[in-house]
Enzyme design. Sequence first.
Site, mmCIF file in Angstrom:
data_model
loop_
_atom_site.group_PDB
_atom_site.id
_atom_site.type_symbol
_atom_site.label_atom_id
_atom_site.label_comp_id
_atom_site.label_asym_id
_atom_site.label_seq_id
_atom_site.Cartn_x
_atom_site.Cartn_y
_atom_site.Cartn_z
ATOM 1 N N TYR A 1 0.855 -1.187 0.000
ATOM 2 C CA TYR A 1 0.000 0.000 0.000
ATOM 3 C C TYR A 1 0.898 1.245 0.000
ATOM 4 O O TYR A 1 1.326 1.737 1.039
ATOM 5 C CB TYR A 1 -0.914 0.028 1.228
ATOM 6 C CG TYR A 1 -1.756 -1.215 1.438
ATOM 7 C CD1 TYR A 1 -1.964 -2.143 0.430
ATOM 8 C CD2 TYR A 1 -2.351 -1.466 2.677
ATOM 9 C CE1 TYR A 1 -2.734 -3.277 0.631
ATOM 10 C CE2 TYR A 1 -3.120 -2.596 2.890
ATOM 11 C CZ TYR A 1 -3.305 -3.502 1.871
ATOM 12 O OH TYR A 1 -4.060 -4.633 2.086
ATOM 13 N N LYS B 1 -25.787 1.011 -1.536
ATOM 14 C CA LYS B 1 -25.684 2.318 -2.215
ATOM 15 C C LYS B 1 -25.983 2.238 -3.717
ATOM 16 O O LYS B 1 -26.110 3.264 -4.365
ATOM 17 C CB LYS B 1 -24.298 2.925 -1.995
ATOM 18 C CG LYS B 1 -23.153 2.223 -2.706
ATOM 19 C CD LYS B 1 -21.847 2.960 -2.426
ATOM 20 C CE LYS B 1 -20.667 2.313 -3.141
ATOM 21 N NZ LYS B 1 -19.408 3.029 -2.870
ATOM 22 N N SER C 1 -1.540 -14.791 3.517
ATOM 23 C CA SER C 1 -2.649 -14.140 2.816
ATOM 24 C C SER C 1 -2.698 -14.595 1.364
ATOM 25 O O SER C 1 -1.678 -14.988 0.791
ATOM 26 C CB SER C 1 -2.468 -12.621 2.889
ATOM 27 O OG SER C 1 -3.553 -11.948 2.301
#
Length: 309
Positions: A59, A214, A155
């Site tokens: 990130y 949404k 992961s």
Amino acid sequence: MVEKVKIGKTDVMATPLGLGTNAVGGHNLFPNLNDEVGVQIVKTALNNGVNFLDTAYAYGFGRSEELIGKAIQGYDRKKIVIATKAAQTPGHPDQLNNSPEFLKQAVEDALKRLQTNYIDIFYIHFPDGKTPLNEAVKALDEKRQEGKIKAIGISNVSLDQVKEANQDGLVDIVENQYSLLHRDAEKELMPYLKANEISFVPFFPLASGLLTGKYSSTVSFASDDIRHSNPDFRGDRFAKIIKQVQKIQPIADKYHATVAQIVLAWYIKNPDVTVVIPGAKQVEANAGAQKVTLSKEEYDTINSLFKDL
């Protein structure tokens, strides 16, 4: 007071709702990010009873870790659970590396960026396809014995890879994709994790916003939008998902909550999920999910809505 959950066989205790921070410093992943906004997002999470911060070298190539290191100054470090990940080679992020030497150095580098002397959870972000995963995990166990990390994670792994990594019983936690819409993990992975006292953290729990309520079935996406080619956002499947999500609204109304909060509360109640990590955009609202306790009937209703999609 939110009841904390235990990570694997360790003494790390986390809030059941965490913060995914790929939008904190992840300039390579999102356009127009503001670093100061990112710092405030982390502080807002901590100020709203969320103690689990999930980041990664990938990130922003260390920038997210740096911003978290900045944000946690002035807070009681012992009350914060920091999870980070490594596998991408600095300067060559498309080259994955799980070698023991690389991982041990990655821990040291992350400690500096995070401005801390230990990391609660350190994940192998992706298998590199070359290094035996049990050897990679053993390298992290050395750092655990040095007190540099407290829990070992893996992961983006298959069940076979989890078994390979856990040959010596050293894996504490797995982070994989899982949501009400993507449930393959329920078949074999989750039973193995439970039997071996390995915690589970799902990423993309709100399915790129699809489970927040949404969207309407009439929305369309430009050809350069990542959702345009996502099967969940196309045709009959998209329309059916929207229809099922709308059925959550009466439960949300009962709790004076949003649909997203109810969905997050479903994960919190799920016995196979340890910590759920929605992204940073609605951090304060998401934290409110910890105040919702679904009944068994409500949990089962939500579960059945998406069981056969």
